[in-house]
Design an enzyme around this catalytic site. Structure first.
Site, PDB file in Angstrom:
ATOM      1  N   GLU A  99      31.674  72.998 116.728  1.00 36.54           N
ATOM      2  CA  GLU A  99      32.708  72.948 115.688  1.00 36.54           C
ATOM      3  C   GLU A  99      32.994  71.554 115.131  1.00 36.54           C
ATOM      4  O   GLU A  99      34.145  71.179 114.945  1.00 36.54           O
ATOM      5  CB  GLU A  99      34.020  73.552 116.224  1.00 36.54           C
ATOM      6  CG  GLU A  99      33.878  74.988 116.639  1.00 36.54           C
ATOM      7  CD  GLU A  99      35.212  75.635 117.015  1.00 36.54           C
ATOM      8  OE1 GLU A  99      35.530  76.684 116.429  1.00 36.54           O
ATOM      9  OE2 GLU A  99      35.925  75.099 117.869  1.00 36.54           O
ATOM     10  N   LEU A 100      31.942  70.818 114.890  1.00 31.00           N
ATOM     11  CA  LEU A 100      32.133  69.503 114.295  1.00 31.00           C
ATOM     12  C   LEU A 100      32.491  69.686 112.822  1.00 31.00           C
ATOM     13  O   LEU A 100      31.793  70.381 112.085  1.00 31.00           O
ATOM     14  CB  LEU A 100      30.833  68.706 114.448  1.00 31.00           C
ATOM     15  CG  LEU A 100      30.904  67.210 114.235  1.00 31.00           C
ATOM     16  CD1 LEU A 100      31.988  66.562 115.095  1.00 31.00           C
ATOM     17  CD2 LEU A 100      29.549  66.601 114.557  1.00 31.00           C
TER      18      LEU A 100
END
Lengths: 562, 575
Positions: A339-340
């Site tokens: 989830e960057l």
């Protein structure tokens, strides 16, 4: 009248089937043969440990097994809870001992040492034989870890009624070995904190179903409850309070407690996303720290990610990860990578300045960051583990040894396999224990759980670890785990939200199929799952009820088409 | 720059909002900005003669909570920012409790809690000055005083060993918007110990819930010992120790009463009664018939979305006179055990197809010339008639007035459960209503399917009902002003197919507090209530009561990461 006749016949069939073949082991062994002879446990029953120089943790495991035999007092899950067995137990032979031995030539090492060996080199197989004539039962294995697994199985064979501890199904012959080397359970201790006693209770329950990996997602954006000697401010500023913190000795205690129960502790320090909390100590290292609206910069509040393009952040992170990893015996360490959020860096001046100065793309910078952090871990002898985005969404140079956890969807396993990485199955659509609890964000009364619906034990149980993979890719699948993300969990609901559901994947990855080779089947499994669930209750856990007790006492009566 | 200005403004707003985290929120509340420390010698003084024992006990419990809650404020630092204010604070040494009523005999909290639902007086006034002079609590009833004590204990926090109220002076005048605020528990699908029920009653009292709707029996088990009908629990309980004895029942009733809670028992009839067949097969049709879903197939197909029926099958043979007398005696015997004026005879999910195949029922119908519906009406009139003779008001589920053509007393209270959409139809028939809609208030929804051999099955009332969803319920939606008067209140419900003591607390708390505030403080509509309540402003207070519950030994679920609990508003959808 015809209807009544059918009922009578049905009742007879049920009566004939129930007393036989009721061996409610979980996970079900690879090979299992049972008889129909009742056998009681002698009041003076004891374990004979025929292992030269038996390690202390094996002696303790035997004492624990003895304790469970004496205190489980589990009534069989039939109407009457075993009252109808009294007659059969009259004149039954008594078992007076179980002899534990290692196979000839096997090296004697502690369970704890065996439990943290590299995946694929651990020996968990065992052979358990219980004769029907009361002569000693035997448990043999190639390692103390195998003996430990066998003790766990032995403890599930016994029921209690009217002062007798007994089985109805001797003789029993079991040859057992895990189908997959990685069978895990993941717990997030950052969104909400879990005290040590909650973790040890959970490790106990994990060991009862032969789970061998505790994936400890110890930190996240919300709190940093891990005390790191070299960076104490992270916990001082980042834990919810001084009490809601794992000291170094707490971590060592958990690691030792787990290892003695056949469990390796895989620690995760999620990077470079999920790190907002680091900004409370190192504001210069975190981009979009607590930025508003959070939804632009993160999947959940608070926003904040490591400025991974900066050399000082790369060095800091590598040093942080390796300083933690080197205190742990496990060969594995997870650096996260899920989830960057790229918006965070688009608006971040220091990052943009660094990219401009170096001519790197964001992907280039991430690659250098990952090489730096992974390099430091590999130098400590650790194998890095990452979430799937690191190989599917980013173009990074990772060691071929890297293990990838698939979480977004079970559909993604094939793509990871195509890249040749080893896989741990952790798909949200089967294994996320937090799904279905509604929206937790505020001011959103019509919102729902992002991964709705709730994943029942039976849905999880139908997961096929090898779906969509070629035969050549099968060996890439190391196993899998169920996971509890703790946005809506805390010590208050830990047991009921995890158990007995997390036992589903424990059986998928230990047994993979029924003893006869038939595929796993929810109808066959439910009565056994009920059994281990009720045994968990006897051992002090708070597992959720899967059905009304009426159903638990009448196998299959509450099936859809019953 | 623009952003930091907004942040500053937000910070200012937060600082100005009253921080008193009371749940339910009082009707009238003013707070100041001075801290007030609870003196080491603090005590609660009952200024009345012959204070009833249960009020004295409530005082002791309140003093205990004040000393032992140890709740740090839900802010970053857990109260460290109050340190200065605490140093400057005066000390409160007493709360004086006064009964305003001129009544010569002081009645117990329990007696007043079991009064007719229309005649209970729960109003109170509470004043806590900031200058250290005694706080005062007054009401016209001991029940009102009990409610006020509950509020008082929620005003205090702990920091560094000091117990203090952060925002005095406090002035409260408070009364409930609706007389019925309940919680329903099903103790038949899975059993709960007396201790579990008592713990739940405590938590209910903390949020001023005044009715424990006890769905004590169902088709799966009959865990209540009924004098004259001992065989029902002997053969119908899951185990001999899974029985509420008559003394257990009295214990629960007293425990509830002392906490301002009326116990409304439900013996669900004529459906949901299979277990009676264990001891009285003569009264039960399609007892354990298989396939269980076939006996209900028509219903299953017609109303799958609102009602998936469940095993085992079995319903009372209500057309048979013997069964009618049996049921009437049973209900009367149970009603005798419970002092409440309300008694629920259930009446949900009756499956007519069950009777089609029952030769005995069909023979009775042809010989009497009655339809099944007429037989049901006469069954209901007989059972209800007996209850009414005992001074009880019958409570029924909505099907009894919407699906069946039965003659009921106008006084009957109807619980709407299938859908909130059905409220209007019940109101049109003129019955009084308790809201119990599955689409807002069912605590068991969203836990997946529980029927075996159905891995793709889902909860029939999916999704999970969050506290926020319940909180936005409008009790008078689509009703005329006149019909709105029919609304007695409402409740959350826990059906126990997938619940038991092992998850009772987290499945129930703090969600059940959502309806407690809705029906005490009044609805919020779309966040435009006069007192400014909305899901947004409610959340910090709900966190507060949930953390307080946890400190009092209830395993209330975490609604959010603690990071959010300590930062009001920061985890709102659009924050």
């Amino acid at each position: 009248m015809a209807l009544r006749g059918t009922f009578g016949a049905l009742a007879l069939v049920v009566a004939c089937i129930l007393p036989t073949g009721v061996v409610s082991l979980w996970p079900i062994p690879t090979a299992l043969e049972t008889g129909t002879t009742p056998l009681t446990l002698a009041p003076y029953f004891n374990f004979e440990v025929a292992v030269p120089g038996a390690p202390a943790d094996l002696i303790e495991a035997v004492a624990q097994a003895k304790y469970y035999l004496e205190t489980d007092k589990l009534g069989r899950l039939v109407v009457g809870r075993g009252s109808n067995d009294t007659l059969a137990l009259k004149g039954a032979k008594s078992l007076s001992s179980l002899k534990l031995a290692l196979t000839e030539g096997a090296k004697v090492d502690s369970i704890s040492a065996e439990s943290v060996k590299p995946l694929g080199t651990r020996s968990e197989e065992y052979i358990l034989t219980i004769p029907e004539d009361g002569s000693p039962a035997t448990l043999t294995a190639n390692s103390t870890l195998g003996l430990y697994r066998g003790l766990t199985t032995f403890g599930q064979l016994w029921y209690y009624y009217g002062g007798e501890t007994y089985t109805l199904t001797s003789p029993i012959d079991i040859t057992d070995a895990p189908a997959y080397p990685f069978r895990g359970f993941a717990l997030d201790t950052s969104r909400n904190f879990f005290p040590i006693t909650d973790l040890t209770r959970t490790l106990d329950a994990m060991s009862w179903v032969k789970i061998n990996t505790f994936h400890w997602h110890i930190t996240d954006s919300q709190s940093f409850p891990l005390m790191v000697a070299q960076y104490p401010e992270l916990a001082i500023n980042g834990a919810y309070s001084a009490e809601e913190m794992y000291s170094e000795s707490d971590v060592q205690y958990i690691v030792a407690y787990a290892a003695a129960r056949g469990i390796d502790v895989l620690l995760e320090i999620d990077t470079p996303g999920h790190t907002a909390i680091i900004g409370t100590t190192y504001p210069d290292y975190v981009a979009c720290f607590d930025a508003s609206p959070w939804a632009t910069y993160a999947n959940e509040p608070p926003a904040g990610q490591l400025r991974f393009a900066l050399p000082e952040v790369m060095n800091f992170t590598a040093s942080l990860l390796s300083s933690v990893a080197k205190t742990l015996p496990s060969y594995y360490f997870s650096t996260g990578g899920d989830e960057l959020n790229t918006n965070c860096y688009t608006d971040d001046y220091p990052t943009q300045q660094q990219l401009n100065a170096t001519g790197w793309t964001l992907n280039d910078a991430l690659n250098i960051f990952t090489e730096t952090t992974h390099g430091a871990l590999i130098a400590e002898g650790k194998t890095p583990i990452v979430w799937e985005e690191m190989v599917l969404d980013w173009n990074l140079t990772l060691s071929n040894e890297t293990i990838v956890m698939v979480w977004i969807s079970s559909e993604d396993a094939a793509a990871v396999a195509e890249k040749g990485y080893r896989i741990v199955q952790a798909p949200s659509n089967y294994f996320y224990l937090d799904c279905g609890a509604g929206e937790w964000l505020g001011d959103d009364p019509t919102g729902n759980s992002w991964c709705d619906p709730f994943k029942t034990w039976s849905e999880a149980y139908t997961f096929d670890p090898l779906a969509n993979l070629t035969e050549a890719q099968y060996e890439l699948v190391l196993g899998g785990e169920q996971l509890l993300w703790a946005e809506q969990s805390g010590p208050q609901n830990l047991d009921p939200i995890v158990w007995p559901r997390a036992a589903s994947s424990a059986e998928i990855f230990w047994s993979a199929q029924q003893p006869g080779g038939a595929p796993l089947n929810v109808t066959e499994a439910l009565p056994r799952l009920q059994d281990i669930r009720y045994r968990m209750v006897q051992r002090g856990l708070n597992p959720i009820q899967l059905q009304p007790q009426w159903c638990a006492l009448r196998p299959d009566a509450c099936d859809l088409y019953a | 720059m623009g952003r930091s200005l907004t942040t500053l403004l937000t910070a200012l707003l937060v600082a100005c909002t009253p921080t008193a985290a009371l749940w339910p929120l009082p009707q009238s509340l003013t707070t100041g900005t001075d801290a007030l420390v609870l003196s080491k010698n603090f005590n609660i003084r009952l200024s009345m003669h012959n204070a009833p024992k249960d009020l004295q006990d409530a005082v002791s419990r309140t003093e205990y909570y004040l000393r032992h809650d140890n709740l740090g404020r839900l802010l970053v630092g857990r109260g460290s920012s109050d340190a200065g204010a605490i140093k400057a604070a005066k000390q409160l040494s007493a709360l004086t409790v006064t009964l305003e009523s001129g009544a010569t005999t002081v009645r117990s909290v329990a007696q007043e809690a079991m009064d007719d639902i229309d005649s209970r007086d729960e109003k109170y006034a509470l004043t806590v000055p900031s200058d250290g002079t005694p706080a005062t609590l007054s009401a016209n009833s001991t029940l009102g005083l009990f409610r006020g004590l509950t509020t008082f204990s929620q005003l205090f926090y702990e920091y560094d060993g000091v117990i203090y109220a952060p925002d005095t002076p406090v002035q409260i005048e408070d009364w409930p918007a609706y007389p019925y605020r309940g919680f329903m528990l099903d103790t038949a699908r899975n059993y709960y110990s007396v201790a579990d029920i008592k713990r739940t009653l405590d938590a209910m009292s903390w949020v001023k819930i005044n009715t424990f709707h006890w769905h004590v029996v169902d088709s799966q088990s009959f865990p209540i010992e009924v004098p004259g009908f001992m065989e029902l629990s002997q053969k119908g309980a899951y185990a001999p120790d899974f029985v509420y004895t008559t003394s257990d029942v009295q214990d629960i009733i007293s425990y509830a009463g002392e906490r301002g809670i009326d116990v409304v028992v439900e013996i669900d009839t004529p459906g949901h009664t299979a277990v009676i067949g264990e001891s009285h097969p003569e009264h039960i049709v399609c007892f354990h018939a298989s396939p269980w879903s076939n006996t209900n197939l028509t219903i299953l197909l017609i109303s799958y979305s609102c009602n998936l029926t469940e095993p085992p099958s079995g319903q009372l043979r209500f057309a048979n006179e013997t069964t009618v007398s049996f049921t009437t005696s049973l209900l009367s015997a149970v009603a005798k055990m419970f002092p409440s004026k309300l008694f629920s005879t259930g009446g949900d999910e009756l499956h007519a197809s069950c009777y089609d195949d029952d030769a005995e029922t069909q023979a009775i119908l042809s010989s009497t010339g009655q339809t099944l519906e007429q037989a049901l009406s006469s069954f209901t009139q007989t059972t209800h008639g007996a209850l009414e003779k005992m001074g009880k008001t019958p409570v029924v589920w909505e099907e009894m007035v919407l699906d069946h053509n039965v003659t009921l007393s106008n006084n009957t209270v109807v619980m709407v459960w299938i859908s909130s959409k059905n409220v209007e139809a019940v109101a049109e028939k003129g019955f009084r209503i308790v809201h119990a809609a599955s689409d807002y208030f069912y605590l068991d929804c969203g836990a997946g399917g529980w029927v075996g051999d159905n891995p793709l099955g889902n909860s029939w009332c999916e999704p999970f009902k969050t506290w926020q969803k319940s909180y936005t319920f409008n009790p008078t939606a689509n009703l005329t002003d006149a019909q709105s008067q029919l609304i007695l209140g409402g409740q959350h419900l826990l059906w126990s197919e997938q619940s038991s003591p092992h998850n009772l607390d987290p499945a129930t708390w703090p969600r059940a507090a959502s309806s407690a505030e809705l029906f005490w403080s009044g609805p919020t509509g779309n966040g435009t209530a006069a007192n400014g309540r909305s899901v947004d402003t409610a959340l910090p207070r709900l966190h507060d009561i949930a953390f307080r519950m946890t400190n009092r030994g209830i395993a209330a679920i975490a609604l959010q990461p603690m990071w959010c609990a300590l930062r009001p508003g920061a985890c709102d959808l659009t924050a």
